[in-house]
Design an enzyme around this catalytic site. Structure first.
Site, short mmCIF file in Angstrom:
data_model
loop_
_atom_site.label_atom_id
_atom_site.label_comp_id
_atom_site.label_asym_id
_atom_site.label_seq_id
_atom_site.Cartn_x
_atom_site.Cartn_y
_atom_site.Cartn_z
N GLU A 1 12.28 -9.44 1.57
CA GLU A 1 11.52 -8.08 2.12
C GLU A 1 12.61 -6.55 2.35
O GLU A 1 13.50 -7.11 2.81
CB GLU A 1 11.31 -8.44 3.61
CG GLU A 1 9.93 -7.49 4.15
CD GLU A 1 10.62 -7.68 5.40
OE1 GLU A 1 10.08 -8.54 6.51
OE2 GLU A 1 10.09 -6.48 6.20
N ALA B 1 2.89 -0.64 4.85
CA ALA B 1 3.12 -0.79 6.55
C ALA B 1 2.37 -1.66 6.64
O ALA B 1 2.55 -2.60 7.94
CB ALA B 1 1.73 0.24 6.50
N PRO C 1 1.26 -1.44 0.21
CA PRO C 1 0.11 0.17 0.34
C PRO C 1 0.92 1.16 0.26
O PRO C 1 2.47 1.67 1.05
CB PRO C 1 -0.95 -0.20 1.13
CG PRO C 1 -0.40 -0.94 2.33
CD PRO C 1 0.91 -2.20 0.92
N ASN C 2 0.26 2.29 -0.64
CA ASN C 2 0.70 3.81 -0.92
C ASN C 2 1.84 3.66 -1.66
O ASN C 2 2.82 4.75 -2.04
CB ASN C 2 1.59 4.03 0.68
CG ASN C 2 -0.22 4.87 1.19
OD1 ASN C 2 -1.12 4.92 0.46
ND2 ASN C 2 -0.25 3.59 2.15
N ARG D 1 13.98 4.77 12.18
CA ARG D 1 12.42 5.64 12.49
C ARG D 1 11.00 5.24 13.34
O ARG D 1 11.78 4.71 14.54
CB ARG D 1 11.50 5.15 11.12
CG ARG D 1 11.82 5.31 9.58
CD ARG D 1 11.11 4.85 8.24
NE ARG D 1 10.53 6.02 8.73
CZ ARG D 1 9.33 5.85 7.21
NH1 ARG D 1 9.09 4.54 6.34
NH2 ARG D 1 8.61 6.96 7.68
N ARG E 1 5.11 10.98 -2.27
CA ARG E 1 5.02 10.83 -1.61
C ARG E 1 5.81 10.98 -0.67
O ARG E 1 7.27 9.71 -0.84
CB ARG E 1 4.39 9.35 -1.67
CG ARG E 1 4.41 8.81 0.24
CD ARG E 1 3.97 7.11 0.43
NE ARG E 1 4.34 6.71 1.30
CZ ARG E 1 5.05 5.75 1.61
NH1 ARG E 1 4.73 3.91 1.19
NH2 ARG E 1 4.22 4.98 3.25
N SER F 1 13.38 3.46 3.32
CA SER F 1 13.74 3.36 4.73
C SER F 1 14.34 2.81 4.56
O SER F 1 14.01 1.30 5.35
CB SER F 1 12.25 4.11 4.99
OG SER F 1 11.75 3.41 5.48
N ASN G 1 8.12 -5.70 -0.73
CA ASN G 1 7.84 -4.29 -0.11
C ASN G 1 6.03 -4.01 0.79
O ASN G 1 5.51 -3.71 -0.16
CB ASN G 1 8.09 -3.17 -0.62
CG ASN G 1 7.82 -2.00 0.43
OD1 ASN G 1 7.66 -1.69 1.87
ND2 ASN G 1 8.59 -1.01 -0.01
N TYR H 1 10.98 8.62 1.28
CA TYR H 1 11.33 7.63 -0.18
C TYR H 1 12.21 8.19 -1.57
O TYR H 1 11.62 7.35 -2.19
CB TYR H 1 9.43 6.70 0.19
CG TYR H 1 8.55 6.27 1.20
CD1 TYR H 1 9.72 5.76 2.47
CD2 TYR H 1 7.61 7.51 1.06
CE1 TYR H 1 8.72 4.84 3.20
CE2 TYR H 1 7.51 6.93 3.30
CZ TYR H 1 7.64 5.39 4.03
OH TYR H 1 6.65 4.97 4.32
N HIS I 1 12.67 -2.55 1.44
CA HIS I 1 12.38 -1.32 2.27
C HIS I 1 12.94 -0.08 2.30
O HIS I 1 14.16 -0.11 1.97
CB HIS I 1 11.62 -0.96 3.55
CG HIS I 1 11.10 -2.25 4.60
ND1 HIS I 1 9.93 -2.13 4.57
CD2 HIS I 1 11.39 -3.59 4.73
CE1 HIS I 1 9.20 -3.25 4.92
NE2 HIS I 1 10.36 -3.97 5.07
#
Ligand code: DQA
Length: 148
Positions: free
Chosen positions: A100, A79, A12-13, A109, A20, A104, A76, A25, A102
């Site tokens: 997996e 969330a 998502p996103n 974070r 974004r 960032s 990825n 990112y 990411h």
């Protein structure tokens, strides 16, 4: 037979990459990242099926539907990383080597991002390299499959 079929899954996103939170990112769009992945895969004759969805069930359906075609997965989960036991179960159900990734660095974070419920069913987690996390992820799956 050499294993060269890899699913690249964006959660998502990630369709909004480029606009974004670019400081977190990066400025590359999802289409540009996908282009880089295809460029990396092409000389090795690896075939990619690339997919993005904002819905948990749709991501799970994609994993199920492609389980016989695929030899490995780069994902990825966005969330969903932090709480989707359903995506975790989908990955362990199809039993394909999964990395997996990411953009960032999750360790730097918010606290809730430091937990991944997906990582325990993956061969590796790669985070913090920006869009190059995807390339590293693809490279890791290909090396694992012996196709690099
Ligand atoms: C992300 C990190 C997640 O915590 C976040 O929810 C995302 C993107 C990353 O690529 O850095 O959507 O997976």
């Amino acid at each position: 037979m050499t294993k060269r079929h890899i699913l690249v899954i964006h959660g998502p996103n990630l369709n909004l990459l480029g606009e974004r939170e670019p400081r977190i990112y990066g400025r590359l769009t999802l289409a540009q990242i996908n282009g880089e992945l295809r460029k990396f895969a092409r000389p090795t004759k690896t075939r990619l099926r690339i997919f993005q969805s904002n819905c948990e069930g749709t991501l799970i359906d994609f994993i199920h539907e492609n389980r016989k075609w695929a030899d490995g997965i780069v994902i990825n989960p966005g969330a969903y990383t932090h709480y989707s036991y359903a995506i975790r179960d989908a990955i362990s159900s199809v039993d394909l080597p999964t990395v997996e990734v990411h953009l960032s660095d999750l360790t730097k974070r918010e606290k809730f991002r430091r937990i991944s419920v997906i990582a325990p069913v993956c061969i590796r987690q790669i985070s913090g390299l920006g869009w190059k996390s995807y390339i590293k992820g693809l490279e890791t799956v290909m090396t694992h499959l012996g196709s690099l």
